[in-house]
Design a protein around this motif. Structure first.
Motif, PDB file in Angstrom:
ATOM      1  N   GLN A   1     -13.373 -13.766 -22.715  1.00  0.00           N
ATOM      2  CA  GLN A   1     -13.588 -13.120 -21.422  1.00  0.00           C
ATOM      3  C   GLN A   1     -14.584 -12.017 -21.605  1.00  0.00           C
ATOM      4  N   GLU A   2     -14.255 -11.129 -22.593  1.00  0.00           N
ATOM      5  CA  GLU A   2     -14.971 -10.043 -22.749  1.00  0.00           C
ATOM      6  C   GLU A   2     -16.702 -10.380 -23.185  1.00  0.00           C
ATOM      7  N   LEU A   3     -16.677 -11.377 -23.892  1.00  0.00           N
ATOM      8  CA  LEU A   3     -18.124 -11.903 -24.325  1.00  0.00           C
ATOM      9  C   LEU A   3     -18.820 -12.544 -23.220  1.00  0.00           C
ATOM     10  N   LYS A   4     -18.067 -13.144 -22.327  1.00  0.00           N
ATOM     11  CA  LYS A   4     -18.814 -13.861 -21.149  1.00  0.00           C
ATOM     12  C   LYS A   4     -19.328 -12.557 -20.484  1.00  0.00           C
ATOM     13  N   LEU A   5     -18.451 -11.607 -20.146  1.00  0.00           N
ATOM     14  CA  LEU A   5     -18.854 -10.467 -19.265  1.00  0.00           C
ATOM     15  C   LEU A   5     -19.989  -9.867 -19.821  1.00  0.00           C
ATOM     16  N   GLU A   6     -20.001  -9.428 -21.135  1.00  0.00           N
ATOM     17  CA  GLU A   6     -21.022  -9.015 -21.865  1.00  0.00           C
ATOM     18  C   GLU A   6     -22.313  -9.595 -21.577  1.00  0.00           C
ATOM     19  N   GLU A   7     -22.378 -10.933 -21.825  1.00  0.00           N
ATOM     20  CA  GLU A   7     -23.597 -11.793 -21.491  1.00  0.00           C
ATOM     21  C   GLU A   7     -24.076 -11.677 -20.105  1.00  0.00           C
ATOM     22  N   GLN A   8     -22.978 -11.845 -19.210  1.00  0.00           N
ATOM     23  CA  GLN A   8     -23.255 -11.510 -17.777  1.00  0.00           C
ATOM     24  C   GLN A   8     -24.202 -10.229 -17.360  1.00  0.00           C
ATOM     25  N   GLN A   9     -23.632  -9.205 -18.099  1.00  0.00           N
ATOM     26  CA  GLN A   9     -23.902  -7.788 -17.875  1.00  0.00           C
ATOM     27  C   GLN A   9     -25.258  -7.677 -18.528  1.00  0.00           C
ATOM     28  N   TRP A  10     -25.510  -8.194 -19.465  1.00  0.00           N
ATOM     29  CA  TRP A  10     -26.853  -8.282 -20.317  1.00  0.00           C
ATOM     30  C   TRP A  10     -27.950  -8.816 -19.230  1.00  0.00           C
ATOM     31  N   GLN A  11     -27.728 -10.077 -18.635  1.00  0.00           N
ATOM     32  CA  GLN A  11     -28.594 -10.874 -17.802  1.00  0.00           C
ATOM     33  C   GLN A  11     -28.957  -9.928 -16.690  1.00  0.00           C
ATOM     34  N   LEU A  12     -28.044  -9.421 -15.908  1.00  0.00           N
ATOM     35  CA  LEU A  12     -27.911  -8.518 -14.862  1.00  0.00           C
ATOM     36  C   LEU A  12     -28.827  -7.624 -15.132  1.00  0.00           C
TER      37      LEU A  12
ATOM     38  N   GLN B   1     -30.535  -3.829  -5.049  1.00  0.00           N
ATOM     39  CA  GLN B   1     -29.062  -3.563  -4.577  1.00  0.00           C
ATOM     40  C   GLN B   1     -27.875  -4.461  -4.691  1.00  0.00           C
ATOM     41  N   GLU B   2     -28.318  -5.691  -4.738  1.00  0.00           N
ATOM     42  CA  GLU B   2     -27.553  -6.841  -5.100  1.00  0.00           C
ATOM     43  C   GLU B   2     -26.907  -6.901  -6.539  1.00  0.00           C
ATOM     44  N   ILE B   3     -28.173  -6.574  -7.446  1.00  0.00           N
ATOM     45  CA  ILE B   3     -27.746  -6.711  -8.760  1.00  0.00           C
ATOM     46  C   ILE B   3     -27.065  -5.733  -9.117  1.00  0.00           C
ATOM     47  N   LEU B   4     -27.449  -4.469  -8.745  1.00  0.00           N
ATOM     48  CA  LEU B   4     -26.594  -3.084  -8.788  1.00  0.00           C
ATOM     49  C   LEU B   4     -25.071  -3.404  -8.558  1.00  0.00           C
ATOM     50  N   VAL B   5     -24.895  -3.918  -7.418  1.00  0.00           N
ATOM     51  CA  VAL B   5     -23.406  -4.370  -7.102  1.00  0.00           C
ATOM     52  C   VAL B   5     -22.631  -5.339  -7.929  1.00  0.00           C
ATOM     53  N   GLN B   6     -23.360  -6.352  -8.216  1.00  0.00           N
ATOM     54  CA  GLN B   6     -22.780  -7.318  -9.322  1.00  0.00           C
ATOM     55  C   GLN B   6     -22.647  -6.558 -10.805  1.00  0.00           C
ATOM     56  N   LEU B   7     -23.613  -5.599 -11.070  1.00  0.00           N
ATOM     57  CA  LEU B   7     -23.527  -5.291 -12.439  1.00  0.00           C
ATOM     58  C   LEU B   7     -22.413  -4.365 -12.280  1.00  0.00           C
ATOM     59  N   LEU B   8     -22.112  -3.565 -11.351  1.00  0.00           N
ATOM     60  CA  LEU B   8     -20.735  -2.703 -11.096  1.00  0.00           C
ATOM     61  C   LEU B   8     -19.747  -3.499 -11.303  1.00  0.00           C
ATOM     62  N   GLU B   9     -19.403  -4.620 -10.536  1.00  0.00           N
ATOM     63  CA  GLU B   9     -18.306  -5.607 -10.665  1.00  0.00           C
ATOM     64  C   GLU B   9     -18.030  -5.953 -12.194  1.00  0.00           C
ATOM     65  N   VAL B  10     -19.147  -6.416 -12.898  1.00  0.00           N
ATOM     66  CA  VAL B  10     -18.983  -6.775 -14.286  1.00  0.00           C
ATOM     67  C   VAL B  10     -18.357  -5.705 -14.925  1.00  0.00           C
ATOM     68  N   VAL B  11     -19.000  -4.453 -14.910  1.00  0.00           N
ATOM     69  CA  VAL B  11     -18.609  -3.283 -15.674  1.00  0.00           C
ATOM     70  C   VAL B  11     -16.899  -3.056 -15.127  1.00  0.00           C
ATOM     71  N   ASN B  12     -16.510  -3.139 -14.025  1.00  0.00           N
ATOM     72  CA  ASN B  12     -15.293  -2.866 -13.749  1.00  0.00           C
ATOM     73  C   ASN B  12     -14.390  -4.036 -14.090  1.00  0.00           C
ATOM     74  N   LYS B  13     -14.876  -5.215 -14.428  1.00  0.00           N
ATOM     75  CA  LYS B  13     -14.031  -6.368 -14.886  1.00  0.00           C
ATOM     76  C   LYS B  13     -13.621  -5.998 -16.480  1.00  0.00           C
ATOM     77  N   ARG B  14     -14.987  -5.746 -17.294  1.00  0.00           N
ATOM     78  CA  ARG B  14     -14.855  -5.256 -18.555  1.00  0.00           C
ATOM     79  C   ARG B  14     -13.773  -4.274 -18.780  1.00  0.00           C
TER      80      ARG B  14
END
Length: 154
Positions: free
Chosen positions: A91-102, A126-139
């Motif tokens: 899960q952490e790797l998936k989120l890391e990859e998602q964070q990198w893409q964002l 702004q939408e990307i920032l929100v998504q990035l924040l969600e990913v960081v919170n999940k990590r």
């Protein structure tokens, strides 16, 4: 193409390859654990049958079989714990990859001049920032889960 951009691109590719290699290693280990689970289950079934079927067996033999059965249960629990850790790592790797893409998408928007940005560009940024924040919170939540698990094992 400036040197710093090439360096960033190279580092990003290296990080992506590390994540890929780590994911492959995790997948291999999960498959090994699955095979070991099956083997332990077969051994446990044999021991359980021996314990149920052998009425005239000496008490020492029954105790030995019981100890072997308990050892198998402990080993299985240990493997389940390791499997849980590996699933969290996946899960952490998936989120890391998602964070990198964002992060890459966000860099594209941020590298544009403010005067050239459309309202849609600002909204997308702004939408990307929100998504990035969600990913960081999940990590962060995953790290918190790992820490709680580590503390409970102690």
């Amino acid at each position: 193409y400036p040197t710093w951009k090439r360096t960033l691109t190279r580092r990003a590719r290296e990080a992506q390859m590390k994540r890929f290699c780590k994911a492959q290693a995790i997948q291999r280990r999960l498959e090994e654990i699955e095979v070991t689970f099956r083997e332990l289950e077969q051994q446990g079934i044999k021991l359980e049958k021996l314990l149920r079927d052998e009425d005239g067996t000496p008490a020492d033999q029954k105790t030995q079989w019981m100890n072997q059965l308990l050892y198998l249960v402990q080993k299985k629990n240990s493997l389940m714990s390791e499997e849980s850790d590996l699933m969290i790592a996946v899960q952490e790797l998936k989120l890391e990859e998602q964070q990198w893409q964002l992060d890459q998408k966000l860099r594209c928007y941020m590298n544009r001049e403010e005067s050239l940005k459309t309202p849609e560009d600002h909204a997308a940024e702004q939408e990307i920032l929100v998504q990035l924040l969600e990913v960081v919170n999940k990590r962060n939540a995953l790290i918190h889960i790992q820490e709680e698990k580590r503390l409970s094992e102690l």
